[in-house]
Each structure stands twice: as structure tokens, then as C-alpha cells.
Design a protein around this motif. Sequence first.
Motif, PDB file in Angstrom:
ATOM      1  N   ALA A  30       0.838  -1.205   0.000  1.00 36.64           N
ATOM      2  CA  ALA A  30       0.000   0.000   0.000  1.00 36.64           C
ATOM      3  C   ALA A  30       0.868   1.249   0.000  1.00 36.64           C
ATOM      4  O   ALA A  30       0.579   2.216  -0.717  1.00 36.64           O
ATOM      5  CB  ALA A  30      -0.921  -0.004   1.209  1.00 36.64           C
ATOM      6  N   LYS A  31       1.932   1.233   0.776  1.00 38.55           N
ATOM      7  CA  LYS A  31       2.846   2.378   0.804  1.00 38.55           C
ATOM      8  C   LYS A  31       3.527   2.575  -0.546  1.00 38.55           C
ATOM      9  O   LYS A  31       3.745   3.697  -0.986  1.00 38.55           O
ATOM     10  CB  LYS A  31       3.896   2.196   1.896  1.00 38.55           C
ATOM     11  CG  LYS A  31       3.386   2.438   3.280  1.00 38.55           C
ATOM     12  CD  LYS A  31       4.509   2.321   4.290  1.00 38.55           C
ATOM     13  CE  LYS A  31       4.027   2.592   5.692  1.00 38.55           C
ATOM     14  NZ  LYS A  31       5.112   2.483   6.672  1.00 38.55           N
ATOM     15  N   GLN A  32       3.863   1.460  -1.192  1.00 41.25           N
ATOM     16  CA  GLN A  32       4.530   1.553  -2.490  1.00 41.25           C
ATOM     17  C   GLN A  32       3.594   2.162  -3.533  1.00 41.25           C
ATOM     18  O   GLN A  32       4.012   2.977  -4.345  1.00 41.25           O
ATOM     19  CB  GLN A  32       4.996   0.170  -2.937  1.00 41.25           C
ATOM     20  CG  GLN A  32       5.827   0.191  -4.194  1.00 41.25           C
ATOM     21  CD  GLN A  32       6.288  -1.188  -4.598  1.00 41.25           C
ATOM     22  OE1 GLN A  32       5.642  -2.183  -4.293  1.00 41.25           O
ATOM     23  NE2 GLN A  32       7.417  -1.244  -5.282  1.00 41.25           N
ATOM     24  N   ARG A  33       2.330   1.789  -3.492  1.00 37.78           N
ATOM     25  CA  ARG A  33       1.368   2.314  -4.463  1.00 37.78           C
ATOM     26  C   ARG A  33       1.121   3.803  -4.279  1.00 37.78           C
ATOM     27  O   ARG A  33       0.821   4.506  -5.232  1.00 37.78           O
ATOM     28  CB  ARG A  33       0.054   1.555  -4.357  1.00 37.78           C
ATOM     29  CG  ARG A  33       0.129   0.174  -4.920  1.00 37.78           C
ATOM     30  CD  ARG A  33      -1.224  -0.502  -4.951  1.00 37.78           C
ATOM     31  NE  ARG A  33      -1.047  -1.920  -5.179  1.00 37.78           N
ATOM     32  CZ  ARG A  33      -1.350  -2.864  -4.298  1.00 37.78           C
ATOM     33  NH1 ARG A  33      -1.870  -2.557  -3.139  1.00 37.78           N
ATOM     34  NH2 ARG A  33      -1.145  -4.126  -4.578  1.00 37.78           N
ATOM     35  N   THR A  34       1.234   4.258  -3.026  1.00 45.41           N
ATOM     36  CA  THR A  34       0.997   5.684  -2.763  1.00 45.41           C
ATOM     37  C   THR A  34       2.296   6.476  -2.738  1.00 45.41           C
ATOM     38  O   THR A  34       2.317   7.613  -2.275  1.00 45.41           O
ATOM     39  CB  THR A  34       0.258   5.863  -1.426  1.00 45.41           C
ATOM     40  OG1 THR A  34       1.037   5.268  -0.385  1.00 45.41           O
ATOM     41  CG2 THR A  34      -1.123   5.238  -1.469  1.00 45.41           C
ATOM     42  N   MET A  35       3.373   5.856  -3.189  1.00 47.24           N
ATOM     43  CA  MET A  35       4.691   6.498  -3.288  1.00 47.24           C
ATOM     44  C   MET A  35       5.233   6.949  -1.935  1.00 47.24           C
ATOM     45  O   MET A  35       5.958   7.930  -1.852  1.00 47.24           O
ATOM     46  CB  MET A  35       4.632   7.693  -4.256  1.00 47.24           C
ATOM     47  CG  MET A  35       4.152   7.350  -5.650  1.00 47.24           C
ATOM     48  SD  MET A  35       5.193   6.176  -6.504  1.00 47.24           S
ATOM     49  CE  MET A  35       6.513   7.237  -7.019  1.00 47.24           C
ATOM     50  N   GLN A  36       4.905   6.233  -0.865  1.00 46.18           N
ATOM     51  CA  GLN A  36       5.421   6.559   0.465  1.00 46.18           C
ATOM     52  C   GLN A  36       6.563   5.642   0.881  1.00 46.18           C
ATOM     53  O   GLN A  36       7.225   5.895   1.878  1.00 46.18           O
ATOM     54  CB  GLN A  36       4.300   6.458   1.497  1.00 46.18           C
ATOM     55  CG  GLN A  36       3.216   7.485   1.314  1.00 46.18           C
ATOM     56  CD  GLN A  36       2.090   7.282   2.299  1.00 46.18           C
ATOM     57  OE1 GLN A  36       2.023   6.258   2.968  1.00 46.18           O
ATOM     58  NE2 GLN A  36       1.209   8.258   2.379  1.00 46.18           N
ATOM     59  N   LEU A  37       6.782   4.580   0.138  1.00 48.28           N
ATOM     60  CA  LEU A  37       7.825   3.619   0.472  1.00 48.28           C
ATOM     61  C   LEU A  37       9.142   4.095  -0.129  1.00 48.28           C
ATOM     62  O   LEU A  37       9.286   4.189  -1.346  1.00 48.28           O
ATOM     63  CB  LEU A  37       7.460   2.230  -0.059  1.00 48.28           C
ATOM     64  CG  LEU A  37       8.367   1.082   0.335  1.00 48.28           C
ATOM     65  CD1 LEU A  37       8.365   0.881   1.843  1.00 48.28           C
ATOM     66  CD2 LEU A  37       7.923  -0.194  -0.350  1.00 48.28           C
ATOM     67  N   THR A  38      10.102   4.414   0.732  1.00 45.39           N
ATOM     68  CA  THR A  38      11.383   4.911   0.238  1.00 45.39           C
ATOM     69  C   THR A  38      12.353   3.768  -0.031  1.00 45.39           C
ATOM     70  O   THR A  38      13.120   3.812  -0.989  1.00 45.39           O
ATOM     71  CB  THR A  38      12.008   5.880   1.253  1.00 45.39           C
ATOM     72  OG1 THR A  38      12.109   5.242   2.522  1.00 45.39           O
ATOM     73  CG2 THR A  38      11.160   7.125   1.382  1.00 45.39           C
ATOM     74  N   ASN A  39      12.318   2.730   0.817  1.00 43.73           N
ATOM     75  CA  ASN A  39      13.234   1.607   0.661  1.00 43.73           C
ATOM     76  C   ASN A  39      12.444   0.413   0.118  1.00 43.73           C
ATOM     77  O   ASN A  39      11.824  -0.336   0.874  1.00 43.73           O
ATOM     78  CB  ASN A  39      13.879   1.264   2.013  1.00 43.73           C
ATOM     79  CG  ASN A  39      14.963   0.230   1.880  1.00 43.73           C
ATOM     80  OD1 ASN A  39      15.270  -0.213   0.782  1.00 43.73           O
ATOM     81  ND2 ASN A  39      15.533  -0.171   3.001  1.00 43.73           N
ATOM     82  N   THR A  40      12.481   0.223  -1.188  1.00 44.37           N
ATOM     83  CA  THR A  40      11.678  -0.823  -1.811  1.00 44.37           C
ATOM     84  C   THR A  40      12.209  -2.227  -1.548  1.00 44.37           C
ATOM     85  O   THR A  40      11.496  -3.201  -1.761  1.00 44.37           O
ATOM     86  CB  THR A  40      11.581  -0.600  -3.322  1.00 44.37           C
ATOM     87  OG1 THR A  40      12.898  -0.526  -3.868  1.00 44.37           O
ATOM     88  CG2 THR A  40      10.825   0.672  -3.630  1.00 44.37           C
TER      89      THR A  40
END
Length: 63
Positions: A30-40
Motif C-alpha cells: 500500500a505504501k509503495q502504491r501511494t509512493m510513500q515507500l522509500t526503501n523498496t
Amino acid sequence: MNYIDLKEKSEAELLEMLKEKKLEVFTLKAKQRTMQLTNTSELRVAKKDIARIQTALTAARAK
């Protein structure tokens, strides 16, 4: 997390850990989809941890 650490845990503990990790993967996606995930790479590590836990569960059930 290493497989060696997981071998010694009971089936109930492994199921609880699996539930926590799946929730973590859901949150990371969910964080990745909303561009909140910095460390993939966290997502990849969590998925590998799930695989390790499932392997330990299979081994515990086979005993």
C-alpha cells in the motif's frame, strides 16, 4: 531472519509470525502504491521471510 532460528519454533508461533509478515507485506504494498515507500527492498525481504516461515511450517508438519 534465518531458517535456523525458525526450525526451533512451534507451529503456533510460526503461524503467528506468518500472519504478521503477511500484514507487513500488505502495508508495504500500500505504501509503495501511494509512493510513500522509500526503501523498496523491504518488500522483497518481507516476501523472502514469508517463504522461510512457510518452509519451516512444512517441515514442522512433516515431523
